[in-house]
Motif scaffolding. Sequence first.
Motif, PDB file in Angstrom:
ATOM      1  N   HIS A  87       0.829  -1.205   0.000  1.00  0.00           N
ATOM      2  CA  HIS A  87       0.000   0.000   0.000  1.00  0.00           C
ATOM      3  C   HIS A  87       0.869   1.263   0.000  1.00  0.00           C
ATOM      4  N   LEU A  88       2.028   1.214   0.686  1.00  0.00           N
ATOM      5  CA  LEU A  88       2.935   2.365   0.692  1.00  0.00           C
ATOM      6  C   LEU A  88       3.541   2.623  -0.682  1.00  0.00           C
ATOM      7  N   ARG A  89       3.657   1.588  -1.507  1.00  0.00           N
ATOM      8  CA  ARG A  89       4.248   1.756  -2.831  1.00  0.00           C
ATOM      9  C   ARG A  89       3.319   2.494  -3.798  1.00  0.00           C
ATOM     10  N   LEU A  90       2.044   2.581  -3.459  1.00  0.00           N
ATOM     11  CA  LEU A  90       1.066   3.215  -4.341  1.00  0.00           C
ATOM     12  C   LEU A  90       0.954   4.703  -4.031  1.00  0.00           C
ATOM     13  N   PRO A  91       0.523   5.526  -5.001  1.00  0.00           N
ATOM     14  CA  PRO A  91       0.263   6.943  -4.717  1.00  0.00           C
ATOM     15  C   PRO A  91      -0.788   7.117  -3.639  1.00  0.00           C
ATOM     16  N   ALA A  92      -0.818   8.293  -3.024  1.00  0.00           N
ATOM     17  CA  ALA A  92      -1.770   8.560  -1.942  1.00  0.00           C
ATOM     18  C   ALA A  92      -3.205   8.395  -2.432  1.00  0.00           C
ATOM     19  N   ASP A  93      -4.038   7.836  -1.548  1.00  0.00           N
ATOM     20  CA  ASP A  93      -5.473   7.637  -1.811  1.00  0.00           C
ATOM     21  C   ASP A  93      -5.727   6.706  -2.996  1.00  0.00           C
ATOM     22  N   THR A  94      -4.774   5.875  -3.336  1.00  0.00           N
ATOM     23  CA  THR A  94      -4.958   4.895  -4.411  1.00  0.00           C
ATOM     24  C   THR A  94      -5.207   3.526  -3.785  1.00  0.00           C
ATOM     25  N   PRO A  95      -6.320   2.852  -4.137  1.00  0.00           N
ATOM     26  CA  PRO A  95      -6.610   1.543  -3.527  1.00  0.00           C
ATOM     27  C   PRO A  95      -5.687   0.466  -4.094  1.00  0.00           C
ATOM     28  N   LEU A  96      -5.608  -0.644  -3.373  1.00  0.00           N
ATOM     29  CA  LEU A  96      -4.817  -1.772  -3.852  1.00  0.00           C
ATOM     30  C   LEU A  96      -5.457  -2.372  -5.100  1.00  0.00           C
ATOM     31  N   PRO A  97      -4.658  -2.965  -5.983  1.00  0.00           N
ATOM     32  CA  PRO A  97      -5.248  -3.639  -7.156  1.00  0.00           C
ATOM     33  C   PRO A  97      -6.204  -4.748  -6.722  1.00  0.00           C
ATOM     34  N   ALA A  98      -7.120  -5.083  -7.604  1.00  0.00           N
ATOM     35  CA  ALA A  98      -8.153  -6.077  -7.276  1.00  0.00           C
ATOM     36  C   ALA A  98      -7.562  -7.419  -6.864  1.00  0.00           C
ATOM     37  N   PRO A  99      -6.536  -7.978  -7.569  1.00  0.00           N
ATOM     38  CA  PRO A  99      -5.983  -9.272  -7.123  1.00  0.00           C
ATOM     39  C   PRO A  99      -5.415  -9.210  -5.714  1.00  0.00           C
ATOM     40  N   ILE A 100      -4.772  -8.082  -5.376  1.00  0.00           N
ATOM     41  CA  ILE A 100      -4.189  -7.962  -4.037  1.00  0.00           C
ATOM     42  C   ILE A 100      -5.296  -7.832  -2.995  1.00  0.00           C
ATOM     43  N   ARG A 101      -6.384  -7.131  -3.359  1.00  0.00           N
ATOM     44  CA  ARG A 101      -7.507  -7.036  -2.417  1.00  0.00           C
ATOM     45  C   ARG A 101      -8.140  -8.402  -2.197  1.00  0.00           C
ATOM     46  N   LEU A 102      -8.196  -9.217  -3.264  1.00  0.00           N
ATOM     47  CA  LEU A 102      -8.741 -10.570  -3.122  1.00  0.00           C
ATOM     48  C   LEU A 102      -7.862 -11.409  -2.195  1.00  0.00           C
ATOM     49  N   ILE A 103      -6.533 -11.307  -2.387  1.00  0.00           N
ATOM     50  CA  ILE A 103      -5.621 -12.045  -1.519  1.00  0.00           C
ATOM     51  C   ILE A 103      -5.782 -11.582  -0.075  1.00  0.00           C
ATOM     52  N   ARG A 104      -5.946 -10.273   0.130  1.00  0.00           N
ATOM     53  CA  ARG A 104      -6.124  -9.758   1.487  1.00  0.00           C
ATOM     54  C   ARG A 104      -7.367 -10.343   2.129  1.00  0.00           C
ATOM     55  N   THR A 105      -8.464 -10.401   1.370  1.00  0.00           N
ATOM     56  CA  THR A 105      -9.723 -10.928   1.918  1.00  0.00           C
ATOM     57  C   THR A 105      -9.604 -12.418   2.222  1.00  0.00           C
ATOM     58  N   VAL A 106      -9.088 -13.181   1.254  1.00  0.00           N
ATOM     59  CA  VAL A 106      -8.995 -14.642   1.430  1.00  0.00           C
ATOM     60  C   VAL A 106      -8.042 -14.973   2.571  1.00  0.00           C
ATOM     61  N   SER A 107      -6.917 -14.275   2.634  1.00  0.00           N
ATOM     62  CA  SER A 107      -5.964 -14.578   3.703  1.00  0.00           C
ATOM     63  C   SER A 107      -6.548 -14.232   5.063  1.00  0.00           C
ATOM     64  N   GLY A 108      -7.327 -13.129   5.159  1.00  0.00           N
ATOM     65  CA  GLY A 108      -7.972 -12.797   6.423  1.00  0.00           C
ATOM     66  C   GLY A 108      -8.946 -13.875   6.863  1.00  0.00           C
ATOM     67  N   LEU A 109      -9.738 -14.370   5.889  1.00  0.00           N
ATOM     68  CA  LEU A 109     -10.670 -15.450   6.224  1.00  0.00           C
ATOM     69  C   LEU A 109      -9.925 -16.709   6.648  1.00  0.00           C
ATOM     70  N   LEU A 110      -8.863 -17.041   5.907  1.00  0.00           N
ATOM     71  CA  LEU A 110      -8.106 -18.244   6.241  1.00  0.00           C
ATOM     72  C   LEU A 110      -7.497 -18.157   7.636  1.00  0.00           C
ATOM     73  N   VAL A 111      -6.936 -16.994   7.966  1.00  0.00           N
ATOM     74  CA  VAL A 111      -6.345 -16.840   9.290  1.00  0.00           C
ATOM     75  C   VAL A 111      -7.403 -17.018  10.366  1.00  0.00           C
ATOM     76  N   GLY A 112      -8.590 -16.422  10.160  1.00  0.00           N
ATOM     77  CA  GLY A 112      -9.646 -16.567  11.154  1.00  0.00           C
ATOM     78  C   GLY A 112     -10.113 -18.000  11.296  1.00  0.00           C
ATOM     79  N   ILE A 113     -10.310 -18.674  10.156  1.00  0.00           N
ATOM     80  CA  ILE A 113     -10.792 -20.054  10.209  1.00  0.00           C
ATOM     81  C   ILE A 113      -9.759 -20.973  10.853  1.00  0.00           C
ATOM     82  N   LEU A 114      -8.502 -20.807  10.456  1.00  0.00           N
ATOM     83  CA  LEU A 114      -7.466 -21.679  11.006  1.00  0.00           C
ATOM     84  C   LEU A 114      -7.245 -21.434  12.488  1.00  0.00           C
ATOM     85  N   LEU A 115      -7.394 -20.184  12.934  1.00  0.00           N
ATOM     86  CA  LEU A 115      -7.300 -19.924  14.365  1.00  0.00           C
ATOM     87  C   LEU A 115      -8.403 -20.649  15.130  1.00  0.00           C
ATOM     88  N   LEU A 116      -9.627 -20.585  14.584  1.00  0.00           N
ATOM     89  CA  LEU A 116     -10.735 -21.289  15.239  1.00  0.00           C
ATOM     90  C   LEU A 116     -10.522 -22.793  15.201  1.00  0.00           C
TER      91      LEU A 116
END
Length: 695
Positions: A87-116
Amino acid sequence: MPDTLLLLAAIGYGLSTLAYLGLSILIIASWRRRPQGRLLVLATTLSAIWGAFSALTAWGAFPPQLALAAEVARNGAWLALLLHILHLRLPADTPLPAPIRLIRTVSGLLVGILLLASVYPLIAPSQPVLARWAGNMGLVLLTVMGLVLTEQVYRSTRPEDRWAIKFLCLGLGGLFVYDFYLYANAALFNAMDAQVWAARGYIAALVTPLIAVSAARNPEWAAPVGLSRSMAFHTASLLAAGIYLLLMAGAGYYLRLFGGQWGDVVQTVFIFAAAMLLVLLLFSGTLRARLRVFLSKHFFSYSYDYREEWLNFTRTLTEGQPGEQLSERAIEALARLLESPGGALWMHEGNAGYQRAGHWNWADIQGTEPADAPFIQWLADKQWVVDLDEIKVRRDLYGDLDTPAWLANADNAWLVVPLMLHDELLGFVVLKHSLGNVTFNWEVSDLLKVAARQVAAHLAQMRASNQLIVARQFESFNRTTTFVIHDLKNLIAQLSLLLANAEKHKHKPEFQADMLDTIANAVTRMNKVLAQLRRGSDAAQAQSIVLADILNEVVASKQAYKLRPILELPPPTLRVCAERDRLIRAIGHILQNALEATSPTGQVTLRGLEESRQAIIEIIDTGIGMDDEFIRTRLFQPFDSTKGAGMGIGAYECRETLRALGGNIEVSSTPGRGTRFRLSLPLVNDASAGGENAA
C-alpha cells in the motif's frame, strides 16, 4: 518421534524464540511509532511466541493446538506487514489492485478459520484425518499467498530501492517456501515429516539477521537496528569456522571408521592438519580482507562504516610522537581504507620536483617527477584518483594523461591518490592492489579524496613545523652572531682608542701598564666570544655569583677610556643568579654608553646596593642625556642606533638579559643634564647559593 529428534527440535525452536525476541527488543527500543513499525514488532513478537510454543510442544509440555494457533497468527502478521508495504508503494489515496484485495480478503478469512480450527476442533471432529488434511491445505494456501505478496513487494519496489527490501523478501520467501514444502508434504501423505518439522526452528532463526538488516535499511519502519560491520565480520568468521570444524570432524569420523587398524592414526593426523589449516586461514590477511568486502557489499547499504573507518584512519594518522614517521603513517592510513598491503608517498621538494618521501611495505618503487611534468599538471588540474588498471582498458576516460614510465612499469601499482592542499598539489600516494579485491568506484574515490585532504593537511603542518624549527635555529644563530659582532665592535673601539693614545703616551710607564691590561682584557674577551660561538648561545648555565665581583670586572674592562667611573661596591654577600659573561656584557654596554656620552670633565658612577630584596645596579652619568620620546620609541629598539658605527642592539640585549633573569631596567634622563639607568635583579639566598663563586 524419537527422543533425540524431539530434543533437537526443542533446541531449534528455542533458538528461534531468542532470535525473534531479541529482534523485537531492538526494534521497540528504537521505535518511531509508525504503522509499519508496529506491524513489524507484532510479527517478530508473534514469531517469538510461536517459537516458544513449538519448543514446549516438542518438549511435551504444551498441546500442539497452541503452537498451531501461534503459527497462524505469526503468518497473518507477516502477511499484514507485506500488504501495508504494498500500500505504501502506491500513490496517496490509491486503492490496492483487485488481485491484491482478493488475496487480502482470502488470507484474512483463512487466518480466522485456522485460528478457530486450531483452538476449537470443530472441523469434522468425527473424521480427524479429514480435519488434518483440511488444516494442512489451509496452511498451504496461506504460505502460497505469502509467497505471492513477497514477490509483489519486491517487484513493486524501484530497482534503486531494492537494496533496502531484498533481505526481508529473501527471509520471508525462504520461510514461506519451507512451510509450503512441509504442509504440502503433510497434505499429500496425511502425516507430518518429523525431521523437516524439527529443522524449522533453526531455519526461522537463520533468517532473523536478514529481517534485521531490512529493518535497519528502512527507517520508516523503525529506527535503524544496529548491526555493525565488526559484529557481522566476527559472526560470519565464527560461523564459517564452526561449519568447517563440523565437516572436518565428520570426515575424521569416517576416516577412523573405514581406516582399519590405521584409522586412529589417520584421524589424528587429519584433525591436526585441518586445525592448522583453519589457523592459517584465520590469520590470512587476504581472506579477512575479502570477507570484509563481501559483507560490506552484500549486507550493508554502503561499502564502508564511515564512523569506524574515520576513527581508524585518524588513529593511524596521529599515533606515535608528533611528526615522527608521519609519511609512513599517512600511507598506511590511506592503504588500510582499501585493504591495500603497501604504498609510497611523493612530496614536492622545491626545485628537485616530486621525490619519494616515504613508503610503507614497498621499498623497491622509485621515481622522480619534475614539478612541470604533464603528469603532475594533470593531477593538479583534475584532482582525480587515477586507477592504473582502468587506464589500460579505458584510455579514453583519462584524456591526455601520460603515465610516467617508472609508474607504469611498477609491479602491483593500482591507484594514484593526489594530496591536495587548497589548490596546490602537495604530493601524491601510489597504492598497491587491494588484498580484498576492492572495486574502485565513486564511493571509494570520494572516500580517498576526503582522506587525502586530511593527510595533506597533516603533512603540510609537519613541513611548516620543520621549517619553523629551522627558522628558529637560524634566528638563534643570527641573534648570537649579532651579539658577538657587537662585542667585537666594542673591543675594536677600545683597541682603536688605545692605539690613538699610544703615540702621545707610549713612553709613560703608567700608560704602558694600562695598555697591557687593556690588551689582556681584550684577548680574554675575544677568547670568550670564540668559545660562545663554538658552544652556542644557550649552552652556558646561570649560577650564583657575587655582584661586587661582576662590577669590578666591568670597570676593569673599560680602562681604555680616559674618564674613569666612580665605583661604589655593594656588600660582598650580595649575590644574584645569572650567566656571568652575559651579565658583564649587559652592564658593560650601559657603562660604555655612559662613558661615551659624558665629557672628560664629567662624572660617571657605577653603584651596587640592595633594596627590597632586589639587587640594584645604578649607572649615573652627567652626559648629554635623552628625551622621553627617544627612550620610549628608540632606546630599546634593536638595530636602531644614533652612532655612525653602532649596531643598535646593546640596550636591547641588556633589557632581554635582565628580563630572562627575572629582573628589569628603568631609565630616567634629562637632555643636557645626564641619565640614570637602574637595573634590578632577584637576590639569591645564601642557603641556595651555588656555582663556582659560592662561599
